[in-house]
Structures are given as C-alpha cells and as structure tokens.
Design a protein around this motif. Structure first.
Motif, mmCIF file in Angstrom:
data_model
loop_
_atom_site.group_PDB
_atom_site.id
_atom_site.type_symbol
_atom_site.label_atom_id
_atom_site.label_comp_id
_atom_site.label_asym_id
_atom_site.label_seq_id
_atom_site.Cartn_x
_atom_site.Cartn_y
_atom_site.Cartn_z
ATOM 1 N N ARG A 283 0.841 -1.197 0.000
ATOM 2 C CA ARG A 283 0.000 0.000 0.000
ATOM 3 C C ARG A 283 0.877 1.247 0.000
ATOM 4 O O ARG A 283 1.769 1.405 0.831
ATOM 5 C CB ARG A 283 -0.919 -0.008 1.226
ATOM 6 C CG ARG A 283 -1.955 1.115 1.208
ATOM 7 C CD ARG A 283 -2.830 1.079 2.441
ATOM 8 N NE ARG A 283 -3.621 -0.150 2.490
ATOM 9 C CZ ARG A 283 -3.421 -1.113 3.349
ATOM 10 N NH1 ARG A 283 -2.456 -1.019 4.248
ATOM 11 N NH2 ARG A 283 -4.176 -2.206 3.338
ATOM 12 N N ARG A 284 0.616 2.150 -0.957
ATOM 13 C CA ARG A 284 1.418 3.365 -1.076
ATOM 14 C C ARG A 284 0.934 4.485 -0.174
ATOM 15 O O ARG A 284 1.706 5.313 0.261
ATOM 16 C CB ARG A 284 1.404 3.848 -2.538
ATOM 17 C CG ARG A 284 2.010 2.856 -3.520
ATOM 18 C CD ARG A 284 3.477 2.608 -3.228
ATOM 19 N NE ARG A 284 4.077 1.678 -4.182
ATOM 20 C CZ ARG A 284 5.347 1.262 -4.099
ATOM 21 N NH1 ARG A 284 6.110 1.684 -3.117
ATOM 22 N NH2 ARG A 284 5.809 0.401 -4.983
ATOM 23 N N ASN A 285 -0.362 4.514 0.093
ATOM 24 C CA ASN A 285 -0.920 5.584 0.926
ATOM 25 C C ASN A 285 -1.147 5.082 2.342
ATOM 26 O O ASN A 285 -1.293 3.888 2.589
ATOM 27 C CB ASN A 285 -2.234 6.096 0.330
ATOM 28 C CG ASN A 285 -3.240 4.978 0.157
ATOM 29 O OD1 ASN A 285 -2.866 3.827 0.051
ATOM 30 N ND2 ASN A 285 -4.516 5.310 0.110
ATOM 31 N N VAL A 286 -1.193 6.018 3.266
ATOM 32 C CA VAL A 286 -1.392 5.699 4.679
ATOM 33 C C VAL A 286 -2.886 5.764 4.992
ATOM 34 O O VAL A 286 -3.571 6.699 4.566
ATOM 35 C CB VAL A 286 -0.613 6.684 5.575
ATOM 36 C CG1 VAL A 286 -0.830 6.367 7.054
ATOM 37 C CG2 VAL A 286 0.871 6.633 5.233
ATOM 38 N N LEU A 287 -3.382 4.792 5.725
ATOM 39 C CA LEU A 287 -4.790 4.787 6.110
ATOM 40 C C LEU A 287 -5.051 5.910 7.107
ATOM 41 O O LEU A 287 -4.448 5.960 8.186
ATOM 42 C CB LEU A 287 -5.165 3.438 6.730
ATOM 43 C CG LEU A 287 -5.114 2.222 5.793
ATOM 44 C CD1 LEU A 287 -5.469 0.966 6.566
ATOM 45 C CD2 LEU A 287 -6.060 2.403 4.622
ATOM 46 N N ASP A 288 -5.921 6.830 6.739
ATOM 47 C CA ASP A 288 -6.259 7.959 7.612
ATOM 48 C C ASP A 288 -7.429 7.540 8.489
ATOM 49 O O ASP A 288 -8.589 7.610 8.089
ATOM 50 C CB ASP A 288 -6.613 9.189 6.771
ATOM 51 C CG ASP A 288 -6.729 10.440 7.630
ATOM 52 O OD1 ASP A 288 -6.541 10.324 8.851
ATOM 53 O OD2 ASP A 288 -7.013 11.522 7.085
#
Length: 237
Positions: free
Chosen positions: A69-74
């Motif tokens: 996963r490239r993005n961080v879970l907000d």
C-alpha cells in the motif's frame, strides 16, 4: 374552441414520438443474465459453506498482483465531524452508514480494527481487482530495485547539497548588504559632522571671535535688563 385531442405541445395526444422507446427484450435479457449470475454465486457460496471454506469472488483474469500500500490509512479523518446517514444504517454492516465505509464492498465498519482487517482481507482485494497474491521477485528485480533506491538517495544528497550551497550564498549576500548599509550610514554621519564644523568655522571667520553662541550670554542679557552692569570693584589710585 380548443381541440380536445390536442396536447400542450401542439401535437395529437396519441403521438408519443418524443418519448424514449424502451427495448423490453434487451432489458429482459439483462435481467435474466443477472439472475443467472446471482444464482451461480449463491450456489458457490453454499458449496463453500458446506466445505467449511470462505467464498471469494472468482478471478476474471484481469486482476493484478497485490502490491504494498502506497498511501497511509487515515483513521482520524472523520473525528469530530457530523455525518448524514440513511435510515436504518446503524443495523448491520451492509450499505453506507456511520463509520468506515468501503465503496468497493458496500460495507460499513464501526471501529478502526475491523476496518484495517477488512482492507487487508481477500474479499476486499478481490473486489478492487487484485488477486491477493504477491509477485515473487527475481534477482533482476531485486537488482533493479536496489539501483533505483541508490539513485534516489544520490538525488536527495545532491538536492541537499545544492540547497545548503544556495543558503550559504544567500547568507553571504545578506551580510554584504548589511555591511554596505552600515558603511553608507557612517559616511553620511561623517559628512554631516564635517558640514557642521565647516559652518562653524565660516561663522568665526566672518564675525571674528566675538561670536554669540546660543545660550552663552543669556545670563549677562538678563542682568543688563535688570539694570545691573556688574559686581566688579573699583581700583584706588
């Protein structure tokens, strides 16, 4: 008298050419195909349940390998916010409700632990078009990855060096400007003092030594105005 068979559009009421003609056979075929797919899925779910397994969406061949996963879970994006949800959204996970909603699976989760577990589950990966399997890296892939990381590190170092050099040059320019401003201020003050001295010398040259300096003879003028000429004694001859 108006024509009773007319319409608001000036055409006979029986004329429906402006309406869209629906192909009933086409939609009936689509409905039949959808029902067949739903029955097939229900059968596959039932067979998986009998076998003690979990049902997953079958692969179509267009899926990609699962990657990191490239993005961080907000998980704190909606903290303190008000959300409008449809009636009955608080019952069950199906549909959009208050919490973490997954549009790909049409599910809502009430806490972040369930949400993280869901986005990492096979069900979610299949619904977003991933196989759930990670591609095995070869020696060439590892070498290319190392080369890319090394090049990125070198670019960051070059950028940092350039930035530091620009900062030093900018600081030198600011110091030079400050030194020049101080020099001009000293020169201006020196010229001002020189002009005052020259003006004082010019007055002495024109009027001699008997030059009334401001405030020097104020006491004598006050005594003269009072009729006192002085306190000096007379010499006896």
């Amino acid at each position: 008298m108006s024509n009773s068979k007319g319409s608001a559009y000036g055409t006979p009421a029986s004329d429906t050419s402006f309406r869209k003609n629906w192909d009933l056979e086409e939609y009936a075929a689509k409905a039949k195909t959808r029902e067949a797919a739903e029955k097939e899925e229900a059968k596959a779910r039932y067979e998986a349940k009998l076998a003690g397994k979990k049902y997953y969406k079958p692969l179509t061949g267009e899926e990609t390998h699962t990657a990191a996963r490239r993005n961080v879970l907000d998980l704190e994006a909606n903290v303190g916010k008000t959300m409008l949800v449809p009636a009955g959204a608080g019952v069950g996970k199906r549909g959009r409700g208050a919490g973490f909603y997954c549009a790909a699976c049409d599910l809502t989760f009430k806490d972040n632990i369930q949400w993280v577990e869901h986005v990492n589950s096979m069900q979610h990966l299949r619904n977003i078009g991933e196989t759930g399997e990670v591609k095995k890296a070869t020696a060439d892939d590892v070498h290319a990855r190392i080369e890319a990381l090394w090049e990125r590190l070198q670019e960051q170092k070059r950028a940092a060096t350039t930035t530091l050099k620009e900062r030093l040059e900018l600081r030198e320019e600011e110091d030079a400007k400050e030194r020049e401003a101080r020099r001009l201020k000293r020169l201006e003050d020196a010229q001002k003092r020189k002009a005052e001295r020259e003006a004082a010398e010019k007055v002495k040259v024109e009027y001699g030594e008997d030059v009334r300096v401001e405030g020097e003879h104020d006491e004598d003028d006050m005594m003269a105005a009072m009729g006192i000429t002085g306190f000096g004694g007379s010499k006896k001859k």
